[in-house]
Design an enzyme around this catalytic site. Sequence first.
Site, short mmCIF file in Angstrom:
data_model
loop_
_atom_site.label_atom_id
_atom_site.label_comp_id
_atom_site.label_asym_id
_atom_site.label_seq_id
_atom_site.Cartn_x
_atom_site.Cartn_y
_atom_site.Cartn_z
N GLU A 1 13.17 -13.33 -3.06
CA GLU A 1 13.05 -13.09 -4.50
C GLU A 1 11.80 -13.72 -5.11
OE1 GLU A 1 14.73 -11.06 -6.48
OE2 GLU A 1 15.78 -10.44 -4.66
N ASP B 1 0.82 -1.22 0.00
CA ASP B 1 0.00 0.00 0.00
C ASP B 1 0.86 1.27 0.00
OD1 ASP B 1 -2.87 1.02 0.54
OD2 ASP B 1 -1.73 2.04 2.12
C1 NOJ Z 1 -4.61 2.99 -0.70
C2 NOJ Z 1 -5.78 2.14 -0.33
O1 NOJ Z 1 -6.24 1.45 -1.46
C3 NOJ Z 1 -6.82 3.08 0.25
O2 NOJ Z 1 -8.06 2.43 0.43
C4 NOJ Z 1 -6.30 3.68 1.53
O3 NOJ Z 1 -7.20 4.65 1.99
C5 NOJ Z 1 -4.93 4.35 1.33
N1 NOJ Z 1 -4.04 3.58 0.51
C6 NOJ Z 1 -4.24 4.57 2.65
O4 NOJ Z 1 -3.81 3.36 3.21
#
Ligand code: NOJ
Length: 502
Positions: free
Chosen positions: A249, A193
């Site tokens: 990896e 993320d």
């Molecule tokens: C991207 C995620 O897909 C989203 O739902 C989230 O609010 C933000 N990152 C922060 O973690």
Amino acid sequence: MSTSPGDPWWRDAVVYQVYPRSFQDSDGDGEGDLRGIAGRLEHIKALGADALWLSPVYPSPMADGGYDVAGYEDIDPRFGSLDDAATLIAAAHERDLRVLMDVVPCHTSIEHPWFREHPERYVWSDRDGPQNNWIASFGGAAWSRDPDGRGWYLHSFYPEQPDLDWRREDVRDAMARALRFWLQRGVDGFRLDALDRLLKDRQLRDNPPATGPPPLPEHGEVGLLEQRYSRNAPDIGDALAALRDAAGEETWLVGEVYLPAAELAPYLQHVDVAFAFELLLASWTPQAIRTAIERALDPAGAAGRVAWVLSNHDFPRLPNRVGPANVRAAALLALTLPGPVFVYQGDEIGMADGPGREPPRDRADRDRHRHPMRWDDDAPHGGFSSGEPWLPAIDVDGGAVATQERDPDSVLALYRDLIALRRTLGAGLEFLDDVDDGIIAYRRGSGHIVALNLADKPRRAPAAGPILRATHGALAPARAPAPAVLGPGEGFVAVAPEVPRG
Ligand code: NOJ
């Protein structure tokens, strides 16, 4: 597709995104859970997917739908238990489906024990107030006062999501441990993320005022400043190397990097692919779509090391973004591009946004994209839950999964056929230049042509041999000729025309 023996399993994979809270509830509490997902694996398998990605299922106060993690090595009771996770992973593997977990390294929940016990792991202002002018992704100052009076902390997203300091070894070690924890439990990869937010300017300098539109669309006031110092720091590679080290990896790492493809190179030194957001965000015109694809494939930039995605839990669903008439063409596009592709739950039945709820669960107005999956039109709440769903169940135009399964003309049938077909398309992608306005067409390998009409009027189709799958109607009979004209929102995959011998 172009997969050869030395290729990793994910080279042309179809990954199905499960948004666990809205997929399938097994215990009647109105929220989806891991047992529910395990009970629906056959749907993912029948679609032809190779893997599933689970949006976060860790303990979380749910200020950001689980992207506020209060413990990386556990499962939130609303989703089940670690045993349920083990059962789900095993059941997926039995069906030859790989499993990707979502890792949220940039920030924790404010309720994560680290925030109390290890405040040094977070980014703090050196004064009694915000240290700079940064704006959080969903609006408002990126600094908030600590409820325990320890000063002001940085949060790239909601105030409930304090940012970790990724220049600290103990932070890297702690996250590495979490990755290993899940690898030991058999997961095959991670979707990482907000990677562009992992490292910011060392000196936390003010962002300058924006002089033009942001490279990718931003929420409200965020675009007023150029995000020069609040993300994408030059030493990002150090943090990513630590994640790669921990993962090894062999583990597939998919980066969520909210940057144009031209800026992905430093990320791609460590992760395998990054989402191609320019395509997701492109307007529905041949020029915008072609440009986005060319940028993702550009050898000087991402060089095709992208995961294609047209939809996820953060953006309006396809019927709302490209229009209901173009949902089939969008499927044709996404599923005929070379490389891995992500399909968000519900896309395969043409699900649209819902009304959300009042008061909203998500303050950034994303509830509308997260309504429960529609399984069965005759069952209470569309078959999602026997209890009251956390977001209301909504109808789908073409009917629920059960209805569409009986209909060879359905969007679901189109997804299944295209996913089967994409494996035979051949390597590479080459756009055809000599096509009517409104048409986008490309050659895949030496043997296939893909064409779609994005205009709102009929257009001449490019020359093609026998049709393999059209967007509309059922699977074509063998050797049926490709149409000479495409109506709005229509398209096909066909055998490339024979080149006349001269
Ligand atoms: C991207 C995620 O897909 C989203 O739902 C989230 O609010 C933000 N990152 C922060 O973690």
